[in-house]
Design an enzyme around this catalytic site. Structure first.
Site, PDB file in Angstrom:
ATOM      1  N   ASP A  16       0.857  -1.188   0.000  1.00 18.50           N
ATOM      2  CA  ASP A  16       0.000   0.000   0.000  1.00 18.50           C
ATOM      3  C   ASP A  16       0.889   1.232   0.000  1.00 18.50           C
ATOM      4  O   ASP A  16       2.101   1.133   0.246  1.00 18.50           O
ATOM      5  CB  ASP A  16      -0.911   0.000   1.246  1.00 18.50           C
ATOM      6  N   ASP A  54       4.034   2.318  -4.509  1.00 19.98           N
ATOM      7  CA  ASP A  54       2.993   2.884  -5.364  1.00 19.98           C
ATOM      8  C   ASP A  54       2.725   1.924  -6.531  1.00 19.98           C
ATOM      9  O   ASP A  54       3.589   1.738  -7.400  1.00 19.98           O
ATOM     10  CB  ASP A  54       3.472   4.250  -5.876  1.00 19.98           C
ATOM     11  N   SER A  72     -17.300  -2.613  -7.788  1.00 17.69           N
ATOM     12  CA  SER A  72     -18.233  -1.910  -6.904  1.00 17.69           C
ATOM     13  C   SER A  72     -19.628  -1.856  -7.519  1.00 17.69           C
ATOM     14  O   SER A  72     -19.784  -1.821  -8.747  1.00 17.69           O
ATOM     15  CB  SER A  72     -17.723  -0.480  -6.720  1.00 17.69           C
ATOM     16  N   ALA A  73     -20.623  -1.767  -6.644  1.00 18.35           N
ATOM     17  CA  ALA A  73     -22.005  -1.567  -7.102  1.00 18.35           C
ATOM     18  C   ALA A  73     -22.152  -0.246  -7.866  1.00 18.35           C
ATOM     19  O   ALA A  73     -23.137  -0.058  -8.580  1.00 18.35           O
ATOM     20  CB  ALA A  73     -22.944  -1.581  -5.904  1.00 18.35           C
ATOM     21  N   TYR A 104     -15.822   6.920 -11.144  1.00 18.31           N
ATOM     22  CA  TYR A 104     -15.381   5.793 -10.299  1.00 18.31           C
ATOM     23  C   TYR A 104     -16.046   4.502 -10.791  1.00 18.31           C
ATOM     24  O   TYR A 104     -15.391   3.467 -10.933  1.00 18.31           O
ATOM     25  CB  TYR A 104     -15.771   6.114  -8.846  1.00 18.31           C
ATOM     26  N   ASN A 133     -21.284  -1.071  -0.396  1.00 20.76           N
ATOM     27  CA  ASN A 133     -21.156  -0.333   0.871  1.00 20.76           C
ATOM     28  C   ASN A 133     -20.711  -1.190   2.052  1.00 20.76           C
ATOM     29  O   ASN A 133     -21.526  -1.594   2.889  1.00 20.76           O
ATOM     30  CB  ASN A 133     -22.481   0.352   1.246  1.00 20.76           C
ATOM     31  N   GLU A 139     -14.786   9.423   4.421  1.00 19.17           N
ATOM     32  CA  GLU A 139     -15.617   8.464   5.148  1.00 19.17           C
ATOM     33  C   GLU A 139     -16.969   8.274   4.458  1.00 19.17           C
ATOM     34  O   GLU A 139     -17.446   9.156   3.761  1.00 19.17           O
ATOM     35  CB  GLU A 139     -15.832   8.900   6.610  1.00 19.17           C
ATOM     36  N   LYS A 140     -17.590   7.122   4.702  1.00 24.78           N
ATOM     37  CA  LYS A 140     -18.887   6.832   4.088  1.00 24.78           C
ATOM     38  C   LYS A 140     -19.995   6.992   5.113  1.00 24.78           C
ATOM     39  O   LYS A 140     -19.741   7.188   6.293  1.00 24.78           O
ATOM     40  CB  LYS A 140     -18.881   5.437   3.504  1.00 24.78           C
ATOM     41  N   ARG A 197     -30.372   2.046  -4.119  1.00 28.70           N
ATOM     42  CA  ARG A 197     -29.462   0.941  -4.482  1.00 28.70           C
ATOM     43  C   ARG A 197     -29.587  -0.148  -3.418  1.00 28.70           C
ATOM     44  O   ARG A 197     -29.670   0.152  -2.232  1.00 28.70           O
ATOM     45  CB  ARG A 197     -28.018   1.431  -4.569  1.00 28.70           C
TER      46      ARG A 197
HETATM   47  P1  NAD Z   1      -9.571   2.107   1.084  1.00 27.50           P
HETATM   48  O1  NAD Z   1      -9.478   3.428   0.433  1.00 27.50           O
HETATM   49  O2  NAD Z   1      -9.606   2.024   2.576  1.00 27.50           O
HETATM   50  O3  NAD Z   1      -8.391   1.149   0.583  1.00 27.50           O
HETATM   51  C1  NAD Z   1      -7.793   1.287  -0.660  1.00 27.50           C
HETATM   52  C2  NAD Z   1      -6.285   1.323  -0.424  1.00 27.50           C
HETATM   53  O4  NAD Z   1      -5.629   1.426  -1.687  1.00 27.50           O
HETATM   54  C3  NAD Z   1      -5.842   2.527   0.416  1.00 27.50           C
HETATM   55  O5  NAD Z   1      -5.178   2.104   1.597  1.00 27.50           O
HETATM   56  C4  NAD Z   1      -4.895   3.281  -0.507  1.00 27.50           C
HETATM   57  O6  NAD Z   1      -3.777   3.875   0.147  1.00 27.50           O
HETATM   58  C5  NAD Z   1      -4.469   2.188  -1.454  1.00 27.50           C
HETATM   59  N1  NAD Z   1      -3.950   2.756  -2.694  1.00 27.50           N
HETATM   60  C6  NAD Z   1      -4.497   3.746  -3.443  1.00 27.50           C
HETATM   61  N2  NAD Z   1      -3.697   4.053  -4.469  1.00 27.50           N
HETATM   62  C7  NAD Z   1      -2.604   3.245  -4.357  1.00 27.50           C
HETATM   63  C8  NAD Z   1      -1.410   3.115  -5.104  1.00 27.50           C
HETATM   64  N3  NAD Z   1      -1.192   3.870  -6.179  1.00 27.50           N
HETATM   65  N4  NAD Z   1      -0.497   2.192  -4.718  1.00 27.50           N
HETATM   66  C9  NAD Z   1      -0.707   1.432  -3.609  1.00 27.50           C
HETATM   67  N5  NAD Z   1      -1.828   1.511  -2.862  1.00 27.50           N
HETATM   68  C10 NAD Z   1      -2.753   2.415  -3.228  1.00 27.50           C
HETATM   69  O7  NAD Z   1     -10.856   1.397   0.450  1.00 27.50           O
HETATM   70  P2  NAD Z   1     -11.631   0.074   0.888  1.00 27.50           P
HETATM   71  O8  NAD Z   1     -12.937   0.491   1.437  1.00 27.50           O
HETATM   72  O9  NAD Z   1     -10.746  -0.783   1.714  1.00 27.50           O
HETATM   73  O10 NAD Z   1     -11.898  -0.566  -0.544  1.00 27.50           O
HETATM   74  C11 NAD Z   1     -11.078  -1.600  -1.068  1.00 27.50           C
HETATM   75  C12 NAD Z   1     -11.526  -1.897  -2.487  1.00 27.50           C
HETATM   76  O11 NAD Z   1     -12.901  -2.255  -2.506  1.00 27.50           O
HETATM   77  C13 NAD Z   1     -11.373  -0.721  -3.444  1.00 27.50           C
HETATM   78  O12 NAD Z   1     -11.000  -1.209  -4.713  1.00 27.50           O
HETATM   79  C14 NAD Z   1     -12.780  -0.162  -3.528  1.00 27.50           C
HETATM   80  O13 NAD Z   1     -13.004   0.523  -4.734  1.00 27.50           O
HETATM   81  C15 NAD Z   1     -13.612  -1.421  -3.422  1.00 27.50           C
HETATM   82  N6  NAD Z   1     -14.952  -1.153  -2.896  1.00 27.50           N
HETATM   83  C16 NAD Z   1     -15.133  -0.787  -1.599  1.00 27.50           C
HETATM   84  C17 NAD Z   1     -16.414  -0.523  -1.136  1.00 27.50           C
HETATM   85  C18 NAD Z   1     -16.659  -0.118   0.292  1.00 27.50           C
HETATM   86  O14 NAD Z   1     -17.820   0.095   0.644  1.00 27.50           O
HETATM   87  N7  NAD Z   1     -15.661  -0.010   1.141  1.00 27.50           N
HETATM   88  C19 NAD Z   1     -17.516  -0.623  -2.002  1.00 27.50           C
HETATM   89  C20 NAD Z   1     -17.290  -0.993  -3.320  1.00 27.50           C
HETATM   90  C21 NAD Z   1     -16.006  -1.268  -3.762  1.00 27.50           C
END
Ligand code: NAD
Length: 322
Positions: free
Chosen positions: A32, A50, A118-119, A149, A178, A191-192, A283
């Site tokens: 990460d 990265d 994602s949804a 997104y 979600n 935050e959500k 949704r």
């Molecule tokens: P989050 O933002 O907490 O985690 C995503 C992580 O990716 C972060 O820690 C961020 O630092 C890391 N990241 C971003 N760019 C990066 C890069 N260039 N290199 C390395 N790391 C990088 O989000 P989450 O809630 O844990 O979601 C995880 C996955 O699930 C994501 O793909 C998100 O789109 C998907 N998702 C989440 C939800 C939800 O409700 N949480 C819903 C639908 C989809």
């Protein structure tokens, strides 16, 4: 010993997934841009890197992994993904991560990779009626997500499916609806809704007022993190590719969500509705396919997950006062 690689292991779902894989006895490498914010990582090896950088991607896939989970994305709540201000970053960053990771895994002969869609990729036109949103997996096309997104997620789903078809990779794709729980972002703009209401209710004394974007009549469903991980692992170890919804079918209005949090807290607060980014009108997850293919459905009602999340956020709010 089985080995797993978790991309996005510093994030909310990724950090919980690392813990779960460790409990199962895996050796885990997390990657990460940052360490998990609220607890030490459980990973055996944690690389700060990265994933937009191909060289970093090559260096982390330097050995065989039984399971690769690609959760890294540039993402946040409605205040981040629906304002339009972050669209270029969201599309560029997340697409680059997926292009890099998938290609490196292919070239290094990694077979099985999980992708978190994602949804938000479902078309807006099926989500205008808050009482009857349609999010069955087969309703994805003709595509018309309401955010960039969502478009990136749709593109990346197709990318993973193409690698599956052309390069015999065993991709597994989930569409999360979600996900919430302790150790998730609870302040700062990314935050959500569940975390935002838990924070507001925790901070405001009884009898006060909290703000809510929109009229609160828009509907959503929310899935507790542990339930989400059950679904992810079941999908990953099945022979079903997806894409498949991983969510809850317990649909509530945002007003109801806020009321539930107030009841948990034992507070009565009034709600001030203010303009703000909203997303679609309705949704809900449709769990028929995942139930049919994997026999999975959530085991607890929303309120149980909210209780655990609320008490964790109360602790965070108390800490900031010290
Ligand atoms: P989050 O933002 O907490 O985690 C995503 C992580 O990716 C972060 O820690 C961020 O630092 C890391 N990241 C971003 N760019 C990066 C890069 N260039 N290199 C390395 N790391 C990088 O989000 P989450 O809630 O844990 O979601 C995880 C996955 O699930 C994501 O793909 C998100 O789109 C998907 N998702 C989440 C939800 C939800 O409700 N949480 C819903 C639908 C989809």
């Amino acid at each position: 010993m089985k080995k797993a690689l978790v991309c996005g292991a510093g994030g909310f779902i990724g950090s919980h997934l690392v813990k779960r894989l460790k409990k199962e006895g895996f050796w885990v490498r997390g990657v990460d841009l940052k360490y998990p914010e609220f607890a030490e990582t459980a990973a055996d090896d944690f690389v700060i890197g990265d994933l937009r950088d191909q060289q970093i991607c090559r260096s982390i896939v330097d050995q065989p992994f039984n399971e690769v989970y690609q959760l890294a994305a540039d993402m946040g709540g409605a205040g981040y993904i629906f304002t339009g201000e972050n669209d270029a970053d969201i599309m560029h960053n997340s697409a680059t991560i997926n292009l890099n990771m998938l290609d490196v895994c292919y070239k290094r002969n990694i077979k099985r990779i999980f992708y978190s869609s994602s949804a938000c990729m479902y078309p807006e036109y099926n989500q205008m009626d808050p009482d009857n949103p349609k999010c069955s997996e087969d309703s994805a096309y003709p595509a018309n997500p309401d955010s960039e997104y969502g478009w990136e997620k749709l593109f990346s789903e197709r990318l993973y499916l193409a690698y599956g078809r052309n390069h015999a990779m065993e991709v597994r794709i989930a569409r999360f609806h979600n996900i919430f729980g302790p150790e998730g972002t609870w302040t700062g703009g990314k935050e959500k809704a569940p975390a935002a209401f838990c924070r507001k209710v925790a901070e405001i004394p009884n009898g006060g007022e909290i703000e809510m974007w929109g009229d609160g009549k828009q509907t959503r469903s929310f899935l507790y993190i542990d339930e989400c991980l059950d679904g992810v692992l079941r999908l990953m170890r099945s022979d079903f590719t997806g894409p498949v919804n991983i969510g809850s079918e317990e649909m509530v209005t945002i007003n109801q969500l806020a009321q539930m949090v107030m009841e948990i807290a034992g507070k009565r607060l009034s709600i001030k509705h203010i303009p703000g980014p909203l997303g679609v009108r309705g949704r809900n997850s449709d769990n028929r396919l995942i139930h049919e293919k994997l026999g999975w459905k959530p085991s607890e009602p929303l309120v149980e997950g909210l209780k655990k999340t609320y008490s964790w956020i109360v602790e965070q709010v108390e800490k900031t006062k010290k």
